[in-house]
Design an enzyme around this catalytic site. Structure first.
Site, PDB file in Angstrom:
ATOM      1  N   LYS A 159      -1.245  -7.103  -9.142  1.00  0.00           N
ATOM      2  CA  LYS A 159      -2.188  -7.241  -8.022  1.00  0.00           C
ATOM      3  C   LYS A 159      -1.745  -6.197  -6.995  1.00  0.00           C
ATOM      4  CE  LYS A 159      -3.024  -8.420  -4.344  1.00  0.00           C
ATOM      5  NZ  LYS A 159      -3.430  -7.425  -3.317  1.00  0.00           N
TER       6      LYS A 159
ATOM      7  N   CYS B 103       9.434   1.796   3.531  1.00  0.00           N
ATOM      8  CA  CYS B 103      10.378   0.709   3.827  1.00  0.00           C
ATOM      9  C   CYS B 103      11.778   1.271   4.038  1.00  0.00           C
ATOM     10  CB  CYS B 103      10.396  -0.303   2.708  1.00  0.00           C
ATOM     11  SG  CYS B 103      11.106   0.343   1.203  1.00  0.00           S
TER      12      CYS B 103
ATOM     13  N   GLU C 111      -4.947  -3.791  -1.847  1.00  0.00           N
ATOM     14  CA  GLU C 111      -6.396  -3.564  -1.845  1.00  0.00           C
ATOM     15  C   GLU C 111      -6.746  -2.316  -1.035  1.00  0.00           C
ATOM     16  OE1 GLU C 111      -4.545  -5.855  -0.487  1.00  0.00           O
ATOM     17  OE2 GLU C 111      -5.574  -7.088   1.005  1.00  0.00           O
ATOM     18  N   ARG C 112      -5.732  -1.696  -0.390  1.00  0.00           N
ATOM     19  CA  ARG C 112      -6.042  -0.501   0.408  1.00  0.00           C
ATOM     20  C   ARG C 112      -6.040   0.782  -0.417  1.00  0.00           C
ATOM     21  NH1 ARG C 112      -2.380  -1.770   5.572  1.00  0.00           N
ATOM     22  NH2 ARG C 112      -1.700  -3.577   4.413  1.00  0.00           N
TER      23      ARG C 112
ATOM     24  N   SER D 298       5.369  -7.041   3.416  1.00  0.00           N
ATOM     25  CA  SER D 298       5.983  -7.406   4.694  1.00  0.00           C
ATOM     26  C   SER D 298       6.750  -8.723   4.556  1.00  0.00           C
ATOM     27  CB  SER D 298       4.904  -7.498   5.767  1.00  0.00           C
ATOM     28  OG  SER D 298       3.845  -8.307   5.313  1.00  0.00           O
TER      29      SER D 298
ATOM     30  N   GLU E 169       9.443  -4.421  12.987  1.00  0.00           N
ATOM     31  CA  GLU E 169       9.131  -3.239  12.177  1.00  0.00           C
ATOM     32  C   GLU E 169       7.817  -2.643  12.688  1.00  0.00           C
ATOM     33  OE1 GLU E 169       7.714  -3.887   8.108  1.00  0.00           O
ATOM     34  OE2 GLU E 169       8.996  -2.229   7.461  1.00  0.00           O
TER      35      GLU E 169
ATOM     36  N   PHE F 119       0.811  -1.222   0.000  1.00  0.00           N
ATOM     37  CA  PHE F 119       0.000   0.000   0.000  1.00  0.00           C
ATOM     38  C   PHE F 119       0.840   1.266   0.000  1.00  0.00           C
ATOM     39  CE2 PHE F 119       0.941  -0.005   4.539  1.00  0.00           C
ATOM     40  CZ  PHE F 119       1.013   1.350   4.818  1.00  0.00           C
TER      41      PHE F 119
END
Ligand code: NAD
Length: 502
Positions: A174, A282, A177-178, A227, A386, A150
């Protein structure tokens, strides 16, 4: 009104048919603004079939013509960058200038990919034997998939799609979805730029869609960013199904401050890299490592003052320095880490666990204050894991060697930075530190497009990095040809031993 989003398959928007939807929020308001369809295996199969049908003709197009389509795409994206940045910020929560950065860093790699006629050149060895020449060429893999997080909804899809498409592959994305709206718009812009239908598709979804891609025999390679646990799962599953995979994971990026560093510069760097985008990068700096007690005391005092003054607000407000987090779940997760830091004995110098906008018109947004911990130790959860939020931990190191060992021994190995005026220390650090990307007086050392990006240890699974020359290697396979044309002056008899260079 809640908008209903689609997939983008075979050159057109396609409504979801699975009956499953996920909510897309506006983090600045804390309200659901759209519903994204979550694809079934059958819908993923449709996208892969469209890609497989379109790919051979795209691969046959000469590289320069493929590059021209990408160049037109870059122009179209630039022409509507303002509205794209607003759309991006409205689903992610980052500020508008930061959303511009997200798009620009993606376009950097698209620009790199327009150099594909040069990048795809093969190798040639003349006369390796009598009348024999050897050459190698790079050929596309076929249909490849990208599964993206995201936090960079424009940059990371473009990092993957740019080189993949330039090399002659078809790409099935893909996205997260957020915040799926920018990837969907990018698909339309590809089409407008002249990309043949089916060559770039977007299937929205969750684990079901990801698993469908990972197990589809028509998908040749998978590029993942997200992640670490999911990265490792995607890497293992893709490999078990015979696919090439490069999967990038989470991070815990340290910034080492030597006693001779320019402290003002280090503080500004830490504030920007630690709290920018609410720490949801990240390459965010989440650990500061001052060397020596005097450096630590001075750093914490100045940093705390700066952190308390951060302007937290809606992403679209020009005065905002730090926007909301992506979701209510993210806010709850970060609060849990703040509690755990306090419970484990770290000193909470700036406590940001409350919503600083509570009671205002934006009070329902997913806001958190900025937090600063001092006297964090390597055993604490807030150091080991994290957090992915606006929290910086100060771990005091007695000397340079201890500071070097902290990032080197951490299970993540994405980025690291050192602030110093001493060239020999900087050189020693860059050579010995056990992480993939290093900054010297640069807090977020994201390499430029024509170098490669990739972390080590649990920050990256696979052997090739993103963008730069590695991306061409990842998205192509090498074919090597040994060739001899009939030569009337040479008459050879069958040989039953392996040919050697006698
Ligand atoms: P995430 O792992 O939750 O999701 C990433 C992708 O995986 C999404 O498309 C999601 O739909 C999919 N996914 C989620 N759960 C899945 C499951 N169980 N099985 C299969 N697929 C699944 O990550 P996120 O929250 O979207 O992004 C934040 C993470 O990404 C952070 O850990 C961050 O450090 C990392 N990240 C890494 C890099 C890098 O280059 N190393 C860059 C950006 C973000």
């Amino acid at each position: 009104m809640i908008r209903e989003l689609t997939h983008y398959i075979g050159g057109k928007p396609v409504a979801g048919t699975s009956g499953q939807f996920g909510p897309v929020y506006d983090p600045s308001a804390g309200q659901e603004q759209a519903r994204v369809p979550l694809a079934s295996r059958a819908e993923v199969a449709d996208a892969v079939a469209a890609a497989a049908a379109a790919q051979p003709a795209w691969a046959r197009l000469n590289p320069q013509r493929r590059a021209r389509v990408l160049a037109r795409f870059i122009e179209l994206v630039r022409a509507e960058k303002d509205s794209l940045a607003r759309l991006l910020a409205s689903e992610h929560g980052k500020t508008i200038p930061d959303a511009h950065g997200d798009i620009e860093r993606g376009l950097d790699v698209m620009e790199f990919a327009t150099g594909i006629p040069h990048l795809l050149k093969g190798e040639y060895s003349d006369a390796v034997g009598t009348g024999i020449d050897v050459y190698s060429m790079r050929q596309p893999l076929g249909v490849v998939a990208g599964i993206t997080p995201f936090n960079f909804p424009a940059m990371i899809p473009l990092w993957k799609a740019g080189p993949a498409l330039a090399c002659g592959n078809a790409f099935v994305l893909k996205p997260s979805e957020r915040d799926p709206s920018v990837p969907l718009r990018l698909a339309e812009l590809f089409e407008e730029a002249g990309l043949p239908p089916g060559v770039f598709s977007v299937v929205n979804g969750d684990k079901i869609a990801v698993d469908a891609l990972l197990t589809d025999p028509r998908i040749q390679a998978v590029g993942f960013v997200g992640s670490s646990d999911i990265a490792q799962y995607v890497y293992a599953t893709a490999a078990a199904h015979g696919k090439r995979a490069q999967c990038f994971g989470g991070a815990k990026n340290h910034l080492v401050i030597m006693p001779d560093a320019d402290l003002d510069q280090a503080v500004e760097a830490l504030v920007g890299a630690g709290y920018g985008s609410a720490g949801e990068r990240c390459m965010a700096i989440s650990v500061a490592v001052p060397v020596g007690e005097a450096t630590a005391d001075a750093l914490v005092e100045r940093l705390a003052e700066r952190v308390r003054a951060l302007r937290i607000g809606p992403s679209f407000d020009e005065a905002t320095e730090v926007g909301p987090l992506v979701s209510a779940a993210a806010v709850a997760r970060v609060r849990d880490y703040i509690r755990s830091g306090v419970d484990e004995g770290a000193r909470l110098v700036v406590d940001g666990h409350e919503n600083p906008l509570a009671g205002t018109e934006h009070g329902h947004g997913f806001y958190l204050g900025a937090s600063l911990f001092d006297r964090v130790t390597p055993a604490m959860r807030i150091y080991r894991e994290e957090i992915f939020g606006p929290v910086v931990s100060v771990v005091r190191a007695a000397d340079y060697e201890e500071a070097l060992q902290l990032p080197s021994q951490h299970e993540y190995g994405n980025g690291v930075a050192i602030f110093t005026r001493d060239g020999s220390i900087a050189r020693d650090f860059t050579h010995r530190v056990n992480t993939g990307m290093v900054g010297v007086n640069v807090p977020i050392p994201v390499p430029i497009a024509y170098h490669t990006f990739g972390g080590w240890k649990r920050s990256g699974f696979g052997d090739l990095n993103q963008h730069g020359p590695d991306s061409i290697r990842f998205y192509t396979k090498t074919k090597t040809v040994t060739s001899r044309w009939p030569d009337v002056s040479v008459r050879e008899q069958a040989s039953f031993v392996i040919p050697t260079m006698k």
